[in-house]
Scaffold this active site. Structure first.
Site, PDB file in Angstrom:
ATOM      1  N   ASN A 180     -36.754 -28.969  40.374  1.00 43.28           N
ATOM      2  CA  ASN A 180     -35.367 -28.810  39.958  1.00 43.28           C
ATOM      3  C   ASN A 180     -34.351 -29.232  41.011  1.00 43.28           C
ATOM      4  O   ASN A 180     -33.177 -29.449  40.703  1.00 43.28           O
ATOM      5  CB  ASN A 180     -35.096 -27.357  39.556  1.00 43.28           C
ATOM      6  N   GLN A 192     -37.604 -28.533  33.752  1.00 47.02           N
ATOM      7  CA  GLN A 192     -36.777 -29.683  34.127  1.00 47.02           C
ATOM      8  C   GLN A 192     -37.319 -31.011  33.599  1.00 47.02           C
ATOM      9  O   GLN A 192     -36.708 -32.050  33.820  1.00 47.02           O
ATOM     10  CB  GLN A 192     -36.640 -29.749  35.653  1.00 47.02           C
ATOM     11  N   GLY A 246     -34.231 -23.585  26.659  1.00 42.99           N
ATOM     12  CA  GLY A 246     -33.340 -24.245  25.709  1.00 42.99           C
ATOM     13  C   GLY A 246     -32.103 -24.855  26.324  1.00 42.99           C
ATOM     14  O   GLY A 246     -31.700 -25.969  25.954  1.00 42.99           O
ATOM     15  N   HIS A 247     -31.487 -24.179  27.278  1.00 47.37           N
ATOM     16  CA  HIS A 247     -30.188 -24.663  27.752  1.00 47.37           C
ATOM     17  C   HIS A 247     -30.303 -25.856  28.695  1.00 47.37           C
ATOM     18  O   HIS A 247     -29.293 -26.429  29.106  1.00 47.37           O
ATOM     19  CB  HIS A 247     -29.379 -23.531  28.395  1.00 47.37           C
ATOM     20  N   CYS A 270     -29.468 -22.037  41.176  1.00 47.03           N
ATOM     21  CA  CYS A 270     -29.982 -20.674  41.335  1.00 47.03           C
ATOM     22  C   CYS A 270     -29.778 -20.150  42.745  1.00 47.03           C
ATOM     23  O   CYS A 270     -29.790 -18.946  42.973  1.00 47.03           O
ATOM     24  CB  CYS A 270     -31.471 -20.619  40.970  1.00 47.03           C
TER      25      CYS A 270
END
Length: 382
Positions: A149, A178, A200-201, A324
């Protein structure tokens, strides 16, 4: 505004939003209810599960809906560990996984499990030889992310799967959060993973939606208990609108993948070439043969926050190496694992491309970044 932070989250597709609203309006009944409205909701839920199973090449009973990537990763690690500890307590992962994996294995280590971490080279890729060496008869889980990511490094999932499946009985879990919708991700017998996590996002779907998919019937200890929904593994009333919207987003992502991939590849090559003109002032962390939708770079001697704010003033939205950990001041564990020059460690930015981006967006970024560099490093850039 030019949005180049698609790995943090994507803008929901208009068709996904329309699906979500329609299901909420017309299929709001509890799918576990036996009345007609409940049966209709359950039928829609089943159809969504079937669509996702077809995309991933598995059975519909092997699809578990979750609230997103973190839950899927946690459920895979904790659920598989608890259901397989009679065979052993050895787990293998990598040193550049997402925190939802790294924190999970730390917790398991506290409970008596033994964890081995695979190192990565300067491109962020594991060694298959080290994987082979670390596999044991009592290895129960190998968890390796498909696309990192932070830098977009792509792991050799097929080769890793072949090594794992011919060496031991470990379950091979792949964090595809990813990669799904950008690179091909399916179950492929012993040539692929046993378990896949999807969010999903990240694919123009909705936050709060995700799945954990299995190649075969899930051998998983229930991770949420109660009413026995989701085949007894994740109790709680199933969010039908999120599940159906996830199926819609997944289908759109897979259908659009060829065109998007070509765009990402073109833009990535253009950006790699663009950053070369700054010489030793800019260091690109992302490998040229990595996932083309993620490109991380660093400016020598500058903090990432300074660059983010300077670009934001010009309506260019980027992030530090990981959303994050973007609010933390310490260097990312991924950057540390790459062992890059210390002068570049604090200035890492991530450009992550999405289906909403255009050629004009990339051109605008290049123009504005050049202006920012002249302002922040004027003496050098003259």
């Amino acid at each position: 505004m030019i949005y180049l932070d698609n790995s943090a989250t994507t803008k929901p597709h208009k068709d996904v939003l329309a699906t979500f609203m329609l299901v909420n309006e017309q299929y709001y009944a509890n799918p576990a209810s036996i009345h007609r409205a409940g049966v209709e909701s359950n039928a829609l839920l089943t159809k969504a599960r079937e669509q996702l199973a077809n995309i991933l090449h598995t059975d519909e009973k092997n699809i578990l809906f979750t609230s997103g990537g973190t839950e899927s990763n946690n459920a895979a690690l904790f659920g598989l560990a608890k259901s397989s500890n009679f065979r052993g307590k050895h787990i293998i992962t990598t040193e550049i996984e997402h925190p939802s994996i790294l924190e999970a294995v730390k917790r398991l280590e506290e409970e008596g499990y033994e964890i081995d971490y695979l190192k990565v080279n300067k491109y962020g890729v594991i060694s298959l030889e080290e994987l082979q060496q670390k596999l044991r008869k009592d290895t129960i889980i190998v968890s390796i992310m498909h696309v990192n990511n932070e830098i977009g490094a792509v792991q050799p999932i097929k080769e890793a799967a072949q090594i794992i499946h011919r060496t031991c009985q470990a379950m091979f879990h792949v964090d595809a959060i990813q990669s799904f919708g950008k690179l091909p991700v399916i179950f492929d017998g012993d040539n692929g993973p046993d378990v896949i996590s999807i969010s999903g996002h990240k694919i123009q779907g909705l936050k709060g939606s995700g799945l954990l998919a299995f190649r075969k019937k899930p051998q998983l200890k229930a991770f949420i208990v109660g009413g026995g929904q989701e085949f007894g593994l994740r109790s709680g009333t199933v969010a039908v609108p999120q599940a159906v919207s996830l199926a819609k987003a997944a289908r759109l992502a897979v259908e659009g993948m060829p065109e998007n991939f070509e765009n990402f590849k073109k833009w990535s090559a253009d950006l790699h070439h663009f950053f070369e003109q700054f010489g030793q002032e800019v260091y690109v962390l992302s490998p040229k043969d990595g996932a083309p939708h993620i490109l991380s770079f660093s400016v020598r001697g500058l903090k990432g926050e300074i660059l983010i704010n300077a670009l934001q003033k010009r309506d260019i939205i980027v992030s530090t190496s990981s959303a994050c950990s973007s609010k933390q001041t310490k260097t990312s564990h991924v950057v540390e694992a790459l062992n890059i020059d210390s002068r570049f460690k604090n200035g890492v930015l991530r450009l992550s491309l999405g289906a909403i981006n255009t050629d004009e967006d990339i051109a605008s970024f290049k123009k504005q970044f050049t202006i920012v560099m002249k302002e922040l490093k004027g003496e050098i850039m003259q």
